[in-house]
Design an enzyme around this catalytic site. Structure first.
Site, PDB file in Angstrom:
ATOM      1  CG  HIS A   1      -2.156  -1.231   1.087  1.00  0.00           C
ATOM      2  ND1 HIS A   1      -3.308  -0.803   0.452  1.00  0.00           N
ATOM      3  CD2 HIS A   1      -2.131  -2.349   1.296  1.00  0.00           C
ATOM      4  CE1 HIS A   1      -4.119  -1.770   0.413  1.00  0.00           C
ATOM      5  NE2 HIS A   1      -3.279  -2.840   1.076  1.00  0.00           N
ATOM      6  CB  THR A   2       4.382   2.053  -0.025  1.00  0.00           C
ATOM      7  OG1 THR A   2       4.907   0.785  -0.782  1.00  0.00           O
ATOM      8  CG2 THR A   2       4.570   1.778   1.268  1.00  0.00           C
TER       9      THR A   2
ATOM     10  N   GLY B   1      -6.929 -14.222  -7.074  1.00  0.00           N
ATOM     11  CA  GLY B   1      -7.288 -13.608  -5.861  1.00  0.00           C
ATOM     12  C   GLY B   1      -6.379 -14.087  -4.500  1.00  0.00           C
ATOM     13  CB  ALA B   2      -3.655 -16.387  -4.658  1.00  0.00           C
ATOM     14  N   GLY B   3      -3.392 -12.532  -4.274  1.00  0.00           N
ATOM     15  CA  GLY B   3      -2.400 -11.767  -3.773  1.00  0.00           C
ATOM     16  C   GLY B   3      -0.869 -11.804  -4.676  1.00  0.00           C
TER      17      GLY B   3
ATOM     18  CB  SER C   1      -3.604 -13.645 -11.318  1.00  0.00           C
ATOM     19  OG  SER C   1      -4.637 -13.293 -10.657  1.00  0.00           O
TER      20      SER C   1
ATOM     21  CD  GLU D   1      -5.381  -4.441 -11.615  1.00  0.00           C
ATOM     22  OE1 GLU D   1      -4.524  -4.770 -12.533  1.00  0.00           O
ATOM     23  OE2 GLU D   1      -5.752  -4.580 -10.477  1.00  0.00           O
TER      24      GLU D   1
ATOM     25  CG  ASP E   1       0.236  -5.947  -8.420  1.00  0.00           C
ATOM     26  OD1 ASP E   1       1.291  -5.880  -7.630  1.00  0.00           O
ATOM     27  OD2 ASP E   1      -0.846  -5.676  -8.250  1.00  0.00           O
TER      28      ASP E   1
HETATM   29  C1  GLA Z   1      -2.666  -4.725  -4.813  1.00  0.00           C
HETATM   30  C2  GLA Z   1      -2.387  -3.565  -5.744  1.00  0.00           C
HETATM   31  C3  GLA Z   1      -1.002  -3.014  -5.560  1.00  0.00           C
HETATM   32  C4  GLA Z   1      -0.701  -2.386  -4.165  1.00  0.00           C
HETATM   33  C5  GLA Z   1      -0.716  -3.750  -3.168  1.00  0.00           C
HETATM   34  C6  GLA Z   1      -0.616  -3.598  -1.941  1.00  0.00           C
HETATM   35  O1  GLA Z   1      -1.692  -5.716  -5.193  1.00  0.00           O
HETATM   36  O2  GLA Z   1      -2.465  -4.009  -7.113  1.00  0.00           O
HETATM   37  O3  GLA Z   1      -0.977  -1.949  -6.450  1.00  0.00           O
HETATM   38  O4  GLA Z   1      -1.319  -1.348  -3.753  1.00  0.00           O
HETATM   39  O5  GLA Z   1      -2.281  -4.398  -3.197  1.00  0.00           O
HETATM   40  O6  GLA Z   1       0.859  -3.235  -1.596  1.00  0.00           O
END
Ligand code: GLA
Length: 372
Positions: free
Chosen positions: A18-19, A106-108, A111, A144, A156
Site C-alpha cells: 500500500h505504498t 485472488g491470492a495476492g 495474476s 486496471e 504489480d
Molecule cells: C494490490 C495492488 C497493488 C498494491 C498492493 C498493496 O496488489 O494491485 O497496486 O497497492 O495491493 O501493496
C-alpha cells in the site's frame, strides 16, 4: 497466421504494501509462475479472448466498441489493455488470444497484472508497436484502474515487466526510478515460500479503495501531495485522528523498511556468509506484517496464523503480501526447515477448521518475455 506466445510472471513483494499509490517505495520480485498468452493477429478488428481457466466463456469484442464498463469478468483485463493502448495513441490490431495461468487467482500474487502484461506484450508485437516497458506498465495499470475499475497502484505491472532474475526490484513510485537489488536466497540455503491462505480477495471491493481515501486525507492533513514524500515520523503527530495517523504510520514505515531491505541486500552482495542478513530481513518482514495488521488493518486471521506459525517453526520472518483481506503470505525460511514449516502451517489451519493452505516456491525470476 503467425502465432506468438508471451509470458508474464506474478510477483511477491518483500516489502512496501500500500505504498505504491502513496508514492513510496516497493520491493517486489517476479515469480516463476505466471500467465501465458498465445496470440495471433486478426484483420477484422475483433479481439477474441479465451481462458483455459474459464473454458465456457470465450469473449469476442470489437476494438472500436471498447469503453470502460463494456466488458466484465476476466476478459475485462485483456480488453482493457487494448483499450488503454489505443487511448495512449497506439494503433492496436485485432487478435485472437488464448490465456493460460499457473497462478492462483485472488491470492495476492498479481495474476491480474500478469494477464494484462502478457496480453499487452502480445498485442504490441502483433501490431508492430514498440512501447518502452516502463510506459507499458503505466498503460496496463490504467487498464486496471479505468477499464476494470480497481484503483490499484503500479507495483504489480512494474514487477511483471521490469524484474530481472535473481533480483528484487526497488521502485520509487514517486519518480518510477528503479534499481535491481541482488536477491537470490537459495545461494545461502534460504527459501522464499508463498503460503496461499486460500481466502480470496477482490481489489474492486470497497476496503482497498477506502484505504486509498484515508491515505489521501492523511496526506492532505500533512499538506503533501502524497504520503511517500514524508520521511520524518515526528510529523505523524500533526494528524489528530488516531486511525488516519496509524494509516500514515504504516505507509511511512513500510516504505522505509523497503529501502532498508534493499540497502541490506545491496551492501552484502558479494559477501560470502549472507544468511545473517536474512535474520535482519526476516525481522523487518515480521514488523511489516504487524504494521499491516495493526496500523493499516488489512490482514486477515489466516494470514496472521500463517505468519505466527511459520516464525514459531523457524522462519526468519513472514508477512502478508498484496492488497490484503485475503491472499498470501511470503515467508523466508531456512531451506532445511521448509518442510516442517509447511506441515506446521497446514496443521494449524486444519486445527481451526480452515481449508488447508497451498504453497508456492517463490524463486526470483525474469520479467515478462516471448516464449515462442
Ligand atoms: C494490490 C495492488 C497493488 C498494491 C498492493 C498493496 O496488489 O494491485 O497496486 O497497492 O495491493 O501493496
Amino acid at each position: 497466421m503467425d502465432t506468438e506466445v508471451w509470458f508474464a510472471p506474478g510477483r511477491a513483494n518483500l516489502m512496501g504494501e500500500h505504498t505504491d499509490y502513496n508514492e513510496g517505495y516497493v520491493l517486489p520480485f517476479a515469480l516463476a509462475q505466471g500467465v501465458t498468452a498465445t496470440a495471433s493477429a486478426r484483420d477484422d478488428g475483433l479481439l477474441v479472448l479465451r481462458s483455459k481457466q474459464v473454458p465456457d466463456e470465450p469473449v469476442t469484442v470489437s476494438l472500436d466498441s471498447l469503453a470502460p464498463g463494456s466488458v466484465s469478468g476476466w476478459a475485462a483485463y485483456p480488453a482493457g489493455v487494448a483499450w488503454s493502448l489505443r487511448a495512449a495513441g497506439y494503433a492496436v490490431r485485432g487478435a485472437s488470444i488464448d490465456v493460460d495461468s499457473d497462478l492462483p487467482v485472488g491470492a495476492g500474487v498479481s495474476s491480474s497484472a500478469a494477464l494484462e502484461c502478457s496480453v499487452a506484450l502480445a498485442l504490441c508485437s502483433l501490431s508492430g508497436i514498440s512501447v518502452p516497458r516502463s510506459e507499458l506498465a503505466v498503460i496496463a495499470k490504467r487498464a486496471e484502474n479505468e477499464f476494470v475499475g480497481a484503483p490499484t497502484g503500479i507495483i504489480d505491472q512494474s514487477a511483471a515487466l521490469l524484474s530481472t532474475q535473481g533480483h528484487a526490484l526497488l521502485l520509487d513510485c514517486a519518480t518510477l526510478a528503479t534499481a535491481q537489488v541482488p536477491f537470490w536466497p537459495a545461494a545461502v540455503g534460504v527459501s522464499a515460500l508463498v503460503i496461499d491462505t486460500r481466502v480470496t480477495h477482490a481489489l474492486v471491493s470497497g476496503e482497498y479503495a477506502w484505504r486509498r481515501v484515508e491515505c489521501e486525507e492523511a496526506a492532505r492533513l500533512l499538506r503533501v501531495a502524497a504520503l511517500g514524500s514524508v520521511t520524518d515520523l515526528g510529523r505523524l503527530y500533526e494528524i489528530e485522528d488516531p486511525v488516519l495517523r496509524r494509516r500514515a504510520r504504516h505507509v511511512l514505515t513500510d516504505s522505509a523498511r523497503a529501502k532498508a531491505i534493499a540497502a541490506a541486500l545491496l551492501v552484502t552482495d558479494g559477501i560470502s556468509n549472507k544468511s545473517e542478513i536474512y535474520r535482519f530481513i526476516g525481522k523487518l518482514l515480521v514488523e511489516g506484517h504487524a504494521s499491516l495488521r495493526d496500523d493499516f488493518e488489512v490482514s486477515w486471521p489466516e494470514a496472521d496464523v500463517a505468519v505466527e506459525t511459520a516464525v514459531a517453526e523457524g522462519a526468519y520472518g513472514a508477512k502478508m503480501i498484496g492488497g490484503g483481506f485475503g491472499g498470501s503470505v511470503l515467508a523466508l525460511v531456512p531451506t532445511g526447515r521448509a518442510g516442517a514449516i509447511r506441515t506446521a502451517v497446514t496443521e494449524a489451519f486444519i486445527a481451526r477448521g480452515w481449508t488447508p493452505p497451498d504453497f508456492l516456491d517463490a524463486v526470483p525470476s525474469p520479467a515478462a518475455r516471448r516464449l515462442t
